[in-house]
Scaffold this motif. Structure first.
Motif, PDB file in Angstrom:
ATOM      1  N   MET A  34     -11.518  19.262 -40.374  1.00 40.15           N
ATOM      2  CA  MET A  34     -12.457  20.722 -40.202  1.00 40.15           C
ATOM      3  C   MET A  34     -13.182  20.577 -39.418  1.00 40.15           C
ATOM      4  O   MET A  34     -13.820  21.227 -38.917  1.00 40.15           O
ATOM      5  N   TRP A  35     -14.081  19.656 -40.000  1.00 38.89           N
ATOM      6  CA  TRP A  35     -15.296  18.932 -38.873  1.00 38.89           C
ATOM      7  C   TRP A  35     -15.175  19.243 -36.960  1.00 38.89           C
ATOM      8  O   TRP A  35     -15.971  19.538 -36.447  1.00 38.89           O
ATOM      9  N   ALA A  36     -14.276  18.655 -36.735  1.00 44.17           N
ATOM     10  CA  ALA A  36     -13.590  18.681 -35.477  1.00 44.17           C
ATOM     11  C   ALA A  36     -13.137  20.271 -34.912  1.00 44.17           C
ATOM     12  O   ALA A  36     -13.754  20.735 -33.679  1.00 44.17           O
ATOM     13  N   LEU A  37     -12.347  20.968 -35.988  1.00 42.61           N
ATOM     14  CA  LEU A  37     -11.993  22.159 -35.160  1.00 42.61           C
ATOM     15  C   LEU A  37     -13.258  22.879 -35.399  1.00 42.61           C
ATOM     16  O   LEU A  37     -14.065  24.140 -34.494  1.00 42.61           O
ATOM     17  N   TYR A  38     -13.686  23.252 -36.066  1.00 40.84           N
ATOM     18  CA  TYR A  38     -14.863  23.903 -36.793  1.00 40.84           C
ATOM     19  C   TYR A  38     -16.090  23.283 -35.827  1.00 40.84           C
ATOM     20  O   TYR A  38     -17.227  25.251 -34.867  1.00 40.84           O
ATOM     21  N   THR A  39     -16.654  22.415 -35.142  1.00 42.92           N
ATOM     22  CA  THR A  39     -17.707  22.301 -34.067  1.00 42.92           C
ATOM     23  C   THR A  39     -16.593  23.020 -32.669  1.00 42.92           C
ATOM     24  O   THR A  39     -17.641  23.097 -31.813  1.00 42.92           O
ATOM     25  N   HIS A  40     -15.486  22.507 -32.269  1.00 39.45           N
ATOM     26  CA  HIS A  40     -14.658  23.228 -31.270  1.00 39.45           C
ATOM     27  C   HIS A  40     -14.984  24.935 -31.410  1.00 39.45           C
ATOM     28  O   HIS A  40     -14.984  25.677 -29.939  1.00 39.45           O
ATOM     29  N   ILE A  41     -14.653  25.293 -32.614  1.00 44.99           N
ATOM     30  CA  ILE A  41     -14.970  27.125 -32.112  1.00 44.99           C
ATOM     31  C   ILE A  41     -16.360  27.472 -32.770  1.00 44.99           C
ATOM     32  O   ILE A  41     -16.437  28.218 -31.224  1.00 44.99           O
ATOM     33  N   ALA A  42     -17.388  26.590 -32.885  1.00 40.75           N
ATOM     34  CA  ALA A  42     -18.482  27.410 -32.096  1.00 40.75           C
ATOM     35  C   ALA A  42     -18.629  26.593 -31.249  1.00 40.75           C
ATOM     36  O   ALA A  42     -19.716  27.583 -30.842  1.00 40.75           O
ATOM     37  N   LYS A  43     -18.543  25.907 -30.389  1.00 42.41           N
ATOM     38  CA  LYS A  43     -18.957  25.697 -29.433  1.00 42.41           C
ATOM     39  C   LYS A  43     -17.719  26.574 -28.063  1.00 42.41           C
ATOM     40  O   LYS A  43     -18.727  27.421 -27.019  1.00 42.41           O
ATOM     41  N   SER A  44     -16.500  27.210 -28.516  1.00 46.10           N
ATOM     42  CA  SER A  44     -15.492  27.569 -27.674  1.00 46.10           C
ATOM     43  C   SER A  44     -16.167  29.505 -27.620  1.00 46.10           C
ATOM     44  O   SER A  44     -15.457  29.927 -26.631  1.00 46.10           O
ATOM     45  N   MET A  45     -16.277  29.312 -28.916  1.00 49.39           N
ATOM     46  CA  MET A  45     -16.158  31.013 -29.795  1.00 49.39           C
ATOM     47  C   MET A  45     -17.308  31.367 -30.542  1.00 49.39           C
ATOM     48  O   MET A  45     -16.982  31.290 -32.314  1.00 49.39           O
ATOM     49  N   PRO A  46     -18.469  30.537 -30.874  1.00 48.90           N
ATOM     50  CA  PRO A  46     -19.561  31.330 -31.362  1.00 48.90           C
ATOM     51  C   PRO A  46     -19.603  32.347 -31.347  1.00 48.90           C
ATOM     52  O   PRO A  46     -20.557  31.868 -32.678  1.00 48.90           O
ATOM     53  N   ALA A  47     -19.555  33.807 -31.484  1.00 47.46           N
ATOM     54  CA  ALA A  47     -19.582  34.552 -32.177  1.00 47.46           C
ATOM     55  C   ALA A  47     -18.650  34.428 -33.393  1.00 47.46           C
ATOM     56  O   ALA A  47     -19.326  35.350 -34.639  1.00 47.46           O
ATOM     57  N   LEU A  48     -17.580  34.052 -32.906  1.00 51.44           N
ATOM     58  CA  LEU A  48     -16.681  33.982 -34.038  1.00 51.44           C
ATOM     59  C   LEU A  48     -17.402  32.886 -35.195  1.00 51.44           C
ATOM     60  O   LEU A  48     -17.329  33.148 -36.776  1.00 51.44           O
ATOM     61  N   ALA A  49     -17.541  32.646 -35.026  1.00 52.60           N
ATOM     62  CA  ALA A  49     -18.557  30.825 -36.138  1.00 52.60           C
ATOM     63  C   ALA A  49     -19.370  31.565 -36.792  1.00 52.60           C
ATOM     64  O   ALA A  49     -19.641  31.697 -37.531  1.00 52.60           O
ATOM     65  N   LYS A  50     -20.409  32.717 -35.674  1.00 53.58           N
ATOM     66  CA  LYS A  50     -21.406  33.431 -36.941  1.00 53.58           C
ATOM     67  C   LYS A  50     -21.140  34.518 -37.695  1.00 53.58           C
ATOM     68  O   LYS A  50     -21.329  34.439 -38.029  1.00 53.58           O
ATOM     69  N   HIS A  51     -19.591  35.191 -36.768  1.00 58.66           N
ATOM     70  CA  HIS A  51     -18.851  35.997 -38.367  1.00 58.66           C
ATOM     71  C   HIS A  51     -18.700  35.307 -39.083  1.00 58.66           C
ATOM     72  O   HIS A  51     -18.620  35.800 -40.146  1.00 58.66           O
ATOM     73  N   TRP A  52     -18.037  33.848 -38.842  1.00 60.60           N
ATOM     74  CA  TRP A  52     -17.334  33.744 -40.038  1.00 60.60           C
ATOM     75  C   TRP A  52     -18.662  32.995 -41.204  1.00 60.60           C
ATOM     76  O   TRP A  52     -18.678  33.501 -42.473  1.00 60.60           O
TER      77      TRP A  52
END
Length: 83
Positions: A34-52
């Protein structure tokens, strides 16, 4: 997905967990995943992470706890490895 590949990928995750935090229990491996995937998402698609984060504030807090736990475990593992 081929079962052989799934087992081989699980072995990769197990070794990564061992090297990162010093253990590879099922619970720890799930947190590392979970940590690795979330970290990758936050770096590659920060808007998606922010929305989530905005959509699921409770999950955001849980993720923050997981991130902190992985960080602490990593620091402890690194300090014990240097002795």
């Amino acid at each position: 997905m081929e079962k052989t590949f799934a087992r081989q990928f699980e072995a990769l995750l197990e070794k990564y967990s061992e090297l990162l935090v010093g253990e590879a229990s099922d619970e720890t491996m799930e947190k590392v995943k979970m940590w690795a995937l979330y970290t990758h998402i936050a770096k590659s698609m920060p808007a998606l992470a922010k929305h989530w984060n905005e959509l699921y504030p409770d999950a955001k807090e849980e993720m923050k706890q997981i991130i902190n736990e992985i960080k602490v475990m990593n620091e402890q593992h690194r300090s014990s490895s240097q002795k």
